[in-house]
Each structure stands twice: as C-alpha cells, then as structure tokens.
Scaffold this active site. Structure first.
Site, PDB file in Angstrom:
ATOM      1  N   ASP A   2       8.487  -2.748  -5.514  1.00 22.18           N
ATOM      2  CA  ASP A   2       7.124  -2.589  -5.499  1.00 22.18           C
ATOM      3  C   ASP A   2       6.683  -1.497  -6.545  1.00 22.18           C
ATOM      4  O   ASP A   2       5.674  -1.514  -7.277  1.00 22.18           O
ATOM      5  CB  ASP A   2       6.876  -2.095  -4.043  1.00 22.18           C
ATOM      6  CG  ASP A   2       7.178  -3.188  -2.866  1.00 22.18           C
ATOM      7  OD1 ASP A   2       7.373  -4.302  -3.405  1.00 22.18           O
ATOM      8  OD2 ASP A   2       7.286  -2.631  -1.926  1.00 22.18           O
ATOM      9  N   SER A  27       0.819  -1.069   0.148  1.00 21.98           N
ATOM     10  CA  SER A  27       0.012  -0.066  -0.033  1.00 21.98           C
ATOM     11  C   SER A  27       0.878   1.255   0.080  1.00 21.98           C
ATOM     12  O   SER A  27       0.761   2.179  -0.617  1.00 21.98           O
ATOM     13  CB  SER A  27      -0.770   0.090   1.370  1.00 21.98           C
ATOM     14  OG  SER A  27      -0.063   0.031   2.213  1.00 21.98           O
TER      15      SER A  27
HETATM   16  P1  ADP Z   1       2.683  -2.205   3.101  1.00 23.37           P
HETATM   17  O1  ADP Z   1       3.117  -3.470   3.244  1.00 23.37           O
HETATM   18  O2  ADP Z   1       1.262  -1.950   2.869  1.00 23.37           O
HETATM   19  O3  ADP Z   1       3.428  -1.328   2.152  1.00 23.37           O
HETATM   20  P2  ADP Z   1       3.844  -0.159   4.780  1.00 23.37           P
HETATM   21  O4  ADP Z   1       4.126  -0.380   6.239  1.00 23.37           O
HETATM   22  O5  ADP Z   1       4.985  -0.113   4.074  1.00 23.37           O
HETATM   23  O6  ADP Z   1       2.841  -1.257   4.421  1.00 23.37           O
HETATM   24  O7  ADP Z   1       2.899   1.063   4.544  1.00 23.37           O
HETATM   25  C1  ADP Z   1       1.661   1.169   5.190  1.00 23.37           C
HETATM   26  C2  ADP Z   1       1.594   2.889   5.372  1.00 23.37           C
HETATM   27  O8  ADP Z   1       1.228   3.535   4.311  1.00 23.37           O
HETATM   28  C3  ADP Z   1       0.241   3.030   6.272  1.00 23.37           C
HETATM   29  O9  ADP Z   1       0.726   3.149   7.571  1.00 23.37           O
HETATM   30  C4  ADP Z   1      -0.183   4.545   5.741  1.00 23.37           C
HETATM   31  O10 ADP Z   1       0.391   5.452   6.393  1.00 23.37           O
HETATM   32  C5  ADP Z   1       0.104   4.381   4.301  1.00 23.37           C
HETATM   33  N1  ADP Z   1      -1.252   3.983   3.621  1.00 23.37           N
HETATM   34  C6  ADP Z   1      -1.272   3.007   2.951  1.00 23.37           C
HETATM   35  N2  ADP Z   1      -2.505   2.873   2.261  1.00 23.37           N
HETATM   36  C7  ADP Z   1      -3.173   4.179   2.650  1.00 23.37           C
HETATM   37  C8  ADP Z   1      -4.361   4.984   2.220  1.00 23.37           C
HETATM   38  N3  ADP Z   1      -5.167   4.513   1.401  1.00 23.37           N
HETATM   39  N4  ADP Z   1      -4.466   6.127   2.372  1.00 23.37           N
HETATM   40  C9  ADP Z   1      -3.501   6.903   3.411  1.00 23.37           C
HETATM   41  N5  ADP Z   1      -2.293   6.330   3.810  1.00 23.37           N
HETATM   42  C10 ADP Z   1      -2.140   4.894   3.376  1.00 23.37           C
HETATM   43  P1  NG1 Z   2       6.386  -4.138   1.516  1.00 23.01           P
HETATM   44  O1  NG1 Z   2       6.166  -5.256   2.465  1.00 23.01           O
HETATM   45  O2  NG1 Z   2       5.389  -3.829   0.388  1.00 23.01           O
HETATM   46  O3  NG1 Z   2       6.662  -2.774   2.295  1.00 23.01           O
HETATM   47  C1  NG1 Z   2       9.330  -4.126   1.193  1.00 23.01           C
HETATM   48  C2  NG1 Z   2      10.119  -3.368   0.195  1.00 23.01           C
HETATM   49  C3  NG1 Z   2      10.459  -4.316  -0.943  1.00 23.01           C
HETATM   50  C4  NG1 Z   2      10.915  -5.596  -0.682  1.00 23.01           C
HETATM   51  C5  NG1 Z   2      10.144  -6.266   0.152  1.00 23.01           C
HETATM   52  C6  NG1 Z   2      10.634  -7.658   0.642  1.00 23.01           C
HETATM   53  C7  NG1 Z   2       9.687  -1.227   0.292  1.00 23.01           C
HETATM   54  C8  NG1 Z   2       8.859   0.047  -0.441  1.00 23.01           C
HETATM   55  N1  NG1 Z   2       9.387  -2.350  -0.230  1.00 23.01           N
HETATM   56  O4  NG1 Z   2       7.972  -4.455   0.734  1.00 23.01           O
HETATM   57  O5  NG1 Z   2      11.178  -3.609  -1.888  1.00 23.01           O
HETATM   58  O6  NG1 Z   2      12.454  -5.500  -0.232  1.00 23.01           O
HETATM   59  O7  NG1 Z   2       9.964  -5.750   1.404  1.00 23.01           O
HETATM   60  O8  NG1 Z   2      11.020  -8.513  -0.548  1.00 23.01           O
HETATM   61  O9  NG1 Z   2      10.756  -0.805   1.014  1.00 23.01           O
HETATM   62 MG    MG Z   3       5.630  -0.971   2.086  1.00 27.07          MG
END
Ligand code: ADP
Ligand code: NG1
Ligand code: MG
Length: 478
Positions: free
Chosen positions: A208, A164
C-alpha cells in the site's frame, strides 16, 4: 529470487531514486480541496500552512495477501486520497485537526512520539503518530522539527480495502520528512512508510505504501519487494476496473485476523524449511524458502501439498514439528500475541500464496504476449481475478458473505472477472469490464446489489465507481 522473476527480461522498470514531486498548489487539479483544508488549518491554528501533501489510496488488481510473503503484487493508485496541510510550531507540540467532525482534534508532546507505543489502539490519530514516529526514525536528530501542526482531510472510504490507513500514515511520513527538509526517493518513502505503519500493530507487507508513492497516471504497477521496485503494467485499451463496496467494513488493526495470516505463512515457510533440512529459524517468508530450495511456484505448491497437513496445527504441534520450544517460537515466528488454543491453517494459506503469486506473473504476461486479441486478453485477466477471489474466500478465508454476494452479482451482471481487493473480511471488490459495457454494467449492479439493500441508484456515488491509474504522492506549495 524465483525463477519466474529472473526469466522476464523485457520489463520496463521505473527510473529509481526520484523524489516526490513538488508542485504549486494552484496548478493542481485538487486546488479547490487544498483551499478548503487550508482554510480549516487557518481557522484552527490561526496561521497559514507552509505546504500540503497528497497521498492516494489504492486498488489492488491481483496479488492479495502475498506482499508479506515477499511476492510481487499489481496495484494502482486511485483518485481518492488523504490531504494534509502542514506547518512547524516552536512550542514542542503536535496538534492535529481533521475536517471530518467524527475524527476529534488531538494534541500531544512532539518529543514523546518517538518513545510512544501505539499497540492495540486503532484511533485515527494513532495512524498519524505512527507516520511521524516512522519519519523521526529516519531524520537526523539535529534536523527534527520541534513541533508540528497538521490538518487532515481524506476521502478514501475507511476500512474498505482501499488503503485509507496507509494513505494517512504515508501522508504523515511525507509531511514530517518534508518539514525537516529530508527528501528521499519514492522507493525509500514507500519502505519507510511501510515500516511506520507496523507501529499500529499490523505486520503489513508494504504494497500500500509502495504504490502510494510509486503510483503513476495511465498504468498499473507490478511492485516487487526486497529491493522495492515498480514496473509498468500496460492493460488492454478497452479494460475498465470498477470498484464496488460490499457495505461491510473491517478495521484491520482491531482484530488479530490479519496478523494470524502473516504468522501462518511464516510458520508454513519454516516447517517446509525444516522438512527439507534447512535452518528453519533463518526463514521469515515463503519467498525465502522458495529461493533456498530453488524451485518454481508450481513445484512449491506441490511441496506444500506433500508436506503440510490439511488439518489445522496447534502451537504444540508446530513446536514438535520444528523441534523447538514455545518460547523460541514466540521469538521467531510472530506467535507472541496468540493464545495456546489458536489453530493455524498452514497448508491452505501457503497454497494460496504460491498460486496467487503465479497468477500475478500470468496477469502481467498476458498483456505482453504477442498474437492475442484484446478480447482474449480481457477474458484471461478476468478469469485470473475470479480464481483469486475463490482462493481468498476458500483457502485464505478472508472474504465476507456480502462480498461474495457482490462478486457473484457482478459476474451475473456481465463482468469479466471480480475479486475482493485489499485485506478483505469486508470492504470492496474490484471488477473487470470494458469501456463500452461500463454504463450498462453500473446500472445493472445498482439494481441487483445496492437497490436490494435499500440504496437508491442516486445514492451509490462513493460506493460504486470506475477507476483508473492515478499519480502517487505529491507535495503542494501554496
Ligand atoms: P483500510 O482498508 O481503509 O486501510 P484500515 O482498517 O486499515 O482500513 O484503516 C482504517 C482506519 O484509518 C480508520 O478506522 C481511521 O482510524 C483511519 N483513517 C482512514 N481515513 C481517515 C481519515 N480521512 N481521517 C482520519 N482517519 C482516517
Ligand atoms: P488493507 O486492506 O489496505 O489494510 C492490507 C495490507 C497490505 C496487504 C493487503 C492484502 C497493511 C497496511 N496493508 O491492506 O500490505 O497485505 O492487506 O493483500 O497492512
Ligand atoms: Mg489499511
């Protein structure tokens, strides 16, 4: 590049250099959602948006925690996405609103974004600001917008390994670039967005953001880095990938878990370089040391077992092995943010990376080999996915007890393979099954995993669903 990569001549590569497609909003299958976010934009800003961007999340089928080591990965874009309605404003401000009330409205001086630092705060607006800042790094000064209005609506489950965060960052990059009439290839957009997301503080590898732009309906992708390229991965016709949520969530930017793994891999590469008489401080990734030693992945795994200790290393031990100072190590080995007491597990992490990189190659090749039945291919793919999960749990230590339970339950319900997807420490599993088995499989897993956690079969929408390869980012014009 590695011998494995050079050996495969038969792959179909995407035509590089194509920009993000621009489509009429009313012709999109997201027309209803675009209208909802458009109405939210108008209610908040008292004007119509100039355009919309859509950027999908992704599921990684195999190749976890190896993108930042320079190795190819195998993700596909999913249906869930982030939509943003955008327009310019002449008042020098960035104003953000989100359809979901839990993400509060935000505004700041547009001109200050370039100089802001977002380290340490994973508030939602910071992901958007990172994207804007990353885009401004690319847009010539005379063409940069004075201000920007944006309304955001996403349905990728957050902090669940389906990216996300990258959908949001990449959408902000695309929105800002398009506002400035700065159109670049999908590959460039993936690279720019990966760089942009590092402003949040995590040293991601770029998978990603790459698939967010290069995703395509009907096929998963093999994504290679340096240079960024995507190749089609055709899967057995009867294969179905199911996404299942472990109900545990982990925000990557709020802990040092992820960056620690990136640092461990870099230090492992540097110690291997040093032990082999190479200039260790010129090595940044495990793929660099592999290329310099001209070995295959299997040989690299042997080198790791011979040359790196089973026990964890302290910073002091790393310095003495590399014959360097703590200060210099901080500069070249991503160790700046770690305390002196931090333990670094080098052998386990590097072994995972080389073996996982080999699994990705095998995963792709199974589908290209002649003389195999779909059944044999599916069994082999599933086996690789399960091996990947075991390695992530035991050697990379990035799983979670509930995620392990989910993977076990999925296998007991008849899956061919299952593994955590994304960074881990919670989040989702990706599970391989077949078209004919999918309905029964979903029913059994609802009962076995979710029902026992108080979730009724009717409440699993968004937690348990089959998925297929989707289109990458698009721009929609009202
Ligand atoms: P992911 O594995 O989903 O990438 P992360 O921990 O890297 O998880 O990122 C999640 C963060 O991205 C959330 O805590 C929020 O701050 C932001 N985020 C994700 N989706 C939304 C959304 N629809 N609106 C606003 N912020 C979002
Ligand atoms: P997620 O779980 O979507 O935040 C992260 C890294 C990828 C990759 C994977 C593990 C970011 C934005 N994304 O993914 O580059 O290393 O973990 O394979 O840092
Ligand atoms: Mg992420």
């Amino acid at each position: 590049m590695s011998k494995e990569r050079n050996g495969d001549e038969s792959r179909k590569r995407d035509k590089g250099g194509v920009g993000v497609s621009i489509v009429a909003a009313k012709e999109s299958r997201d027309a209803a959602r675009l209208s909802t976010i458009g109405n939210h934009f108008s209610a908040r800003f008292h004007r119509e948006p100039s355009f919309f961007v859509r950027v999908p999340g992704r599921v990684n089928l195999i190749g976890e925690h190896i993108d930042y080591c320079g190795y190819a990965v195998c993700p596909m874009a999913i249906r869930q996405d982030v939509l943003v309605a955008v327009s310019s404003t002449e008042d020098g401000m960035l104003r953000l609103t989100n359809l979901e009330a839990k993400y509060s409205d935000f505004e700041c001086d547009f001109g200050h974004i370039r100089t802001s630092s977002f380290d340490g705060s994973p508030a939602w607006q910071n992901y958007f600001l990172c994207g804007v800042k990353g885009a401004l790094d690319e847009i010539p000064e005379g063409r940069q917008p004075n201000g920007m209005l944006a309304a955001v609506w996403g349905n990728v489950p957050p902090s669940s390994g389906l990216s996300s965060s990258s959908a949001l960052v990449s959408a902000a990059v695309l929105g800002t670039m398009h506002l400035s009439e700065c159109n670049r290839s999908k590959e460039d957009m993936g690279t720019i967005s990966a760089r942009a997301e590092r402003y949040i503080g995590t040293q991601g590898g770029g998978m990603d953001q790459a698939i967010a732009f290069l995703g395509q309906e009907g096929c998963a992708k093999l994504i290679e880095f340096d240079p960024l390229r995507a190749f089609d991965v055709t899967l057995p016709r009867s294969a179905v990938f199911v996404i299942a949520h472990s109900l545990a969530r982990h925000n990557k930017a709020s802990t040092s878990d992820y960056n620690l793994r990136v640092a461990e891999c870099r230090i492992a590469a540097q110690i291997i370089a040093k032990r082999n008489g190479l200039k260790w401080d010129e090595v940044k990734k495990l793929v660099d040391v592999q290329a310099k030693l001209n070995k295959n992945l299997n040989e690299m795994a042997g080198i790791v077992e011979r040359e790196l200790d089973q026990d964890s290393y302290s910073l002091e031990e790393i310095c003495s092995t590399l014959e360097t100072t703590l200060e210099y190590l901080k500069k070249v080995s991503l160790t700046k943010s770690f305390k002196n007491s931090q333990a670094f597990k080098l052998r386990q992490r590097a072994l995972h990376v080389f073996q996982e990189a080999a699994r990705v190659i095998e995963f792709r090749e199974i589908n290209q080999r002649d003389g195999k039945s779909d059944k044999e291919r599916l069994r082999h793919l599933g086996h690789l996915m399960t091996q990947s999960h075991v390695s992530l749990d035991q050697m990379y230590e990035c799983s979670h007890p509930e995620l392990n339970r989910l993977v076990e339950d999925a296998m007991e319900c008849g899956a061919l393979g299952a593994r955590l997807t994304g960074a881990g420490w919670g989040g989702c599993a990706v599970i391989l099954t077949t078209k004919e088995k999918v309905p029964d499989f979903l029913e059994s897993l609802k009962e076995k995993f979710y029902h026992r956690r108080g979730i009724k079969p009717s409440e699993t929408e968004g937690l348990l669903f089959p998925t297929e390869p989707n289109q990458g980012a698009a721009i929609y014009i009202p």
